[in-house]
Scaffold this motif. Structure first.
Motif, PDB file in Angstrom:
ATOM      1  N   MET A 159     -12.092   3.002 -26.075  1.00 47.69           N
ATOM      2  CA  MET A 159     -13.016   4.100 -25.797  1.00 47.69           C
ATOM      3  C   MET A 159     -12.380   5.109 -24.856  1.00 47.69           C
ATOM      4  O   MET A 159     -12.513   6.323 -25.051  1.00 47.69           O
ATOM      5  CB  MET A 159     -14.332   3.596 -25.190  1.00 47.69           C
ATOM      6  CG  MET A 159     -15.360   4.721 -24.995  1.00 47.69           C
ATOM      7  SD  MET A 159     -16.881   4.193 -24.205  1.00 47.69           S
ATOM      8  CE  MET A 159     -17.626   3.221 -25.509  1.00 47.69           C
ATOM      9  N   PHE A 160     -11.663   4.613 -23.858  1.00 45.93           N
ATOM     10  CA  PHE A 160     -11.008   5.559 -22.950  1.00 45.93           C
ATOM     11  C   PHE A 160      -9.928   6.343 -23.693  1.00 45.93           C
ATOM     12  O   PHE A 160      -9.861   7.572 -23.592  1.00 45.93           O
ATOM     13  CB  PHE A 160     -10.390   4.842 -21.752  1.00 45.93           C
ATOM     14  CG  PHE A 160      -9.668   5.783 -20.832  1.00 45.93           C
ATOM     15  CD1 PHE A 160     -10.364   6.512 -19.885  1.00 45.93           C
ATOM     16  CD2 PHE A 160      -8.294   5.994 -20.951  1.00 45.93           C
ATOM     17  CE1 PHE A 160      -9.713   7.428 -19.069  1.00 45.93           C
ATOM     18  CE2 PHE A 160      -7.635   6.898 -20.141  1.00 45.93           C
ATOM     19  CZ  PHE A 160      -8.354   7.620 -19.195  1.00 45.93           C
ATOM     20  N   THR A 161      -9.078   5.633 -24.422  1.00 43.58           N
ATOM     21  CA  THR A 161      -7.941   6.276 -25.088  1.00 43.58           C
ATOM     22  C   THR A 161      -8.380   7.278 -26.149  1.00 43.58           C
ATOM     23  O   THR A 161      -7.850   8.394 -26.226  1.00 43.58           O
ATOM     24  CB  THR A 161      -7.040   5.204 -25.724  1.00 43.58           C
ATOM     25  OG1 THR A 161      -6.598   4.302 -24.702  1.00 43.58           O
ATOM     26  CG2 THR A 161      -5.830   5.835 -26.390  1.00 43.58           C
ATOM     27  N   GLU A 162      -9.368   6.883 -26.962  1.00 43.56           N
ATOM     28  CA  GLU A 162      -9.736   7.697 -28.113  1.00 43.56           C
ATOM     29  C   GLU A 162     -10.884   8.678 -27.837  1.00 43.56           C
ATOM     30  O   GLU A 162     -11.006   9.691 -28.538  1.00 43.56           O
ATOM     31  CB  GLU A 162     -10.134   6.772 -29.271  1.00 43.56           C
ATOM     32  CG  GLU A 162      -9.002   5.869 -29.725  1.00 43.56           C
ATOM     33  CD  GLU A 162      -9.476   4.726 -30.603  1.00 43.56           C
ATOM     34  OE1 GLU A 162     -10.602   4.838 -31.138  1.00 43.56           O
ATOM     35  OE2 GLU A 162      -8.738   3.726 -30.734  1.00 43.56           O
ATOM     36  N   GLN A 163     -11.695   8.386 -26.841  1.00 39.34           N
ATOM     37  CA  GLN A 163     -12.866   9.228 -26.589  1.00 39.34           C
ATOM     38  C   GLN A 163     -12.810   9.925 -25.226  1.00 39.34           C
ATOM     39  O   GLN A 163     -12.932  11.149 -25.132  1.00 39.34           O
ATOM     40  CB  GLN A 163     -14.147   8.379 -26.670  1.00 39.34           C
ATOM     41  CG  GLN A 163     -14.270   7.508 -27.909  1.00 39.34           C
ATOM     42  CD  GLN A 163     -14.481   8.310 -29.176  1.00 39.34           C
ATOM     43  OE1 GLN A 163     -14.931   9.450 -29.126  1.00 39.34           O
ATOM     44  NE2 GLN A 163     -14.165   7.728 -30.314  1.00 39.34           N
ATOM     45  N   ALA A 164     -12.639   9.144 -24.168  1.00 36.26           N
ATOM     46  CA  ALA A 164     -12.731   9.709 -22.819  1.00 36.26           C
ATOM     47  C   ALA A 164     -11.533  10.594 -22.471  1.00 36.26           C
ATOM     48  O   ALA A 164     -11.687  11.666 -21.878  1.00 36.26           O
ATOM     49  CB  ALA A 164     -12.882   8.588 -21.782  1.00 36.26           C
ATOM     50  N   LYS A 165     -10.342  10.148 -22.833  1.00 33.11           N
ATOM     51  CA  LYS A 165      -9.154  10.930 -22.484  1.00 33.11           C
ATOM     52  C   LYS A 165      -9.183  12.331 -23.098  1.00 33.11           C
ATOM     53  O   LYS A 165      -8.949  13.318 -22.381  1.00 33.11           O
ATOM     54  CB  LYS A 165      -7.878  10.192 -22.887  1.00 33.11           C
ATOM     55  CG  LYS A 165      -6.606  10.900 -22.429  1.00 33.11           C
ATOM     56  CD  LYS A 165      -5.357  10.281 -23.028  1.00 33.11           C
ATOM     57  CE  LYS A 165      -5.059   8.940 -22.449  1.00 33.11           C
ATOM     58  NZ  LYS A 165      -3.743   8.404 -22.911  1.00 33.11           N
ATOM     59  N   PRO A 166      -9.488  12.471 -24.393  1.00 34.01           N
ATOM     60  CA  PRO A 166      -9.586  13.833 -24.951  1.00 34.01           C
ATOM     61  C   PRO A 166     -10.666  14.670 -24.262  1.00 34.01           C
ATOM     62  O   PRO A 166     -10.476  15.885 -24.072  1.00 34.01           O
ATOM     63  CB  PRO A 166      -9.920  13.589 -26.422  1.00 34.01           C
ATOM     64  CG  PRO A 166      -9.387  12.231 -26.721  1.00 34.01           C
ATOM     65  CD  PRO A 166      -9.598  11.450 -25.462  1.00 34.01           C
TER      66      PRO A 166
END
Length: 429
Positions: A159-166
């Motif tokens: 979730m962080f890599t694919e959603q939160a970071k962007p």
């Protein structure tokens, strides 16, 4: 940008699980140029969680939450944050459909409390959960940014890599300069001595920065700089790495975050070299460390755990008078380590034979102290060397340090063998 990570869960405070999420997020945020100044752990208590949020709002620009967003009454993260921001909560329709599909697909009824997993704060951006049920969220409010993530690492990380970071890159990091780092790996030297060798660089550091980290048997130095492009950053980092390498050429074994055993496996596999092991006090730990690396089958031929004197005699031809009787050297001796290394190499037909024999504790053996260890390296058509170690720590520490020590000595031998043609990327220069 300053960040704080708030991990929510009484199980963290009780020590029932480790807070590995904070470690992961700290690394990820550093790569984005975000400095993590604080990490907080709060139990499943709404009052204390709101207190933690109020403190974090006053000292961080970005606050990330992990945990406390499941279906039960003690999952309070979204409720506490909504109350702190003075906003309401509502069910996100797409998230709710995701939860519905999960239960229908398994043919089991959904209890009402599972609707909580689809809650989001008003005017926030939902962060879909591709590996679980609880939706995350991101929100900007009065100069602060908030990101809410699930607690289970298998859900939090994607979730962080694919959603939160962007989302962060689009909304919060428009003016941030990314942080670039290199991890320099050292062996055969302790943290205090390494720091002493690098003290002038450390005292004079500004950009790039130097930060040493120690763990059992090896030391890592992270060098970091902020730069708008990777090429600009690497120019500065490479120059500092060469300075450090010139000071510690016999200890810097890699310029990427890899263990010594991987460097050795890759090196020997590339060169067509083979190795075998004879282990006493380490009981196969050396062989396990080598065979845990993919590709080791091409360079590791086998080994023998010769824990007893009987096995040392029967399997590796150690003379009985070396081991027992008046005037015997004893199993823990330079002489026995030499025979073990040479015999395991001959028995298996390898280029190198490694041996470890010692006293791991908790008690002494053969009137020899705990921590006395001998490691041997035999080379086909080459010399056999034995090194005496005087190690401290408990039984497990001594076993691990013995393995790290012989791997370091093997790396040094390989570096001597091929000093002028190092394997690209291995750190062998």
């Amino acid at each position: 940008m300053k960040a704080e990570i708030i991990a929510v869960g009484t199980e963290l405070l009780l020590g029932q699980i480790m807070n590995s999420n904070a470690q992961f997020l700290s690394v990820e945020l550093a790569a984005l140029g975000i400095d993590v100044y604080f990490q907080t752990v709060v139990g499943d208590n709404s009052v204390r969680l709101q207190e933690a949020i109020e403190i974090a709002k006053g000292r961080a620009d970005l606050i990330l939450f992990t945990g406390g967003i499941g279906p039960t009454e003690d999952d309070l993260t979204k409720d506490a944050l909504a109350a702190s921001l003075g906003r309401g909560l509502h069910i996100d329709q797409m998230a709710m459909e995701h939860v519905d599909r999960f239960f229908k697909g398994r043919g089991v009824p959904m209890t009402e409390n599972n609707r909580r997993q689809a809650l989001v704060i008003d005017d926030s951006t939902p962060l879909p959960n591709e590996t679980g049920l609880a939706v995350g969220l991101a929100i900007s409010h009065e100069g602060n940014y908030y990101v809410v993530l699930p607690g289970p690492p298998r859900e939090m990380k994607p979730m962080f890599t694919e959603q939160a970071k962007p989302w962060l890159q689009q909304h919060a990091l428009t003016d941030e300069t990314p942080l670039h780092s290199k991890m320099l790996k050292f062996a055969g030297i302790g943290e205090s001595l390494l720091e002493d060798k690098l003290i002038n660089l450390i005292h004079g550091q500004n950009d790039p920065t130097i930060a040493p980290y120690a763990k059992e048997g090896e030391v890592t130095v992270r060098i970091s700089t902020k730069a708008s492009t990777r090429s600009e950053a690497m120019e500065k980092l490479d120059a500092l790495e060469e300075q450090i390498r010139s000071i510690l050429p016999e200890n810097l074994y890699a310029s990427t975050d890899v263990p010594m055993e991987k460097v050795i496996v890759d090196w020997m596999a590339n060169e067509g070299l083979t190795v075998s092991c004879a282990e006493s006090c380490t009981g196969g730990l050396l062989m396990e460390s080598i065979t845990s690396i993919p590709g080791s089958s091409s360079m590791f031929m086998g080994g023998i755990v010769c824990y007893s004197n009987e096995m040392k005699q029967k399997l590796l031809n150690v003379p009985k008078n070396y081991l027992e009787g008046e005037g015997a050297f004893g199993a823990v001796s330079r002489e026995v380590a030499e025979v073990l290394a040479e015999q395991v190499r001959i028995t298996t037909g390898t280029d190198y034979g490694l041996s470890i024999t010692g006293v791991a504790g908790p008690g002494s053996s053969e009137r020899k102290p705990v921590g006395l260890v001998y490691i041997g390296i035999a080379e086909k058509d080459g010399k056999t060397e034995v090194f005496e170690l005087k190690l401290s720590g408990n039984r497990e520490n001594i076993r691990i340090r013995s393995v790290k020590a012989i791997l370091y000595r093997l790396w040094r031998r390989l570096a001597e063998r091929k000093a002028n043609t190092p394997l690209e990327g291995s750190g062998l220069k």
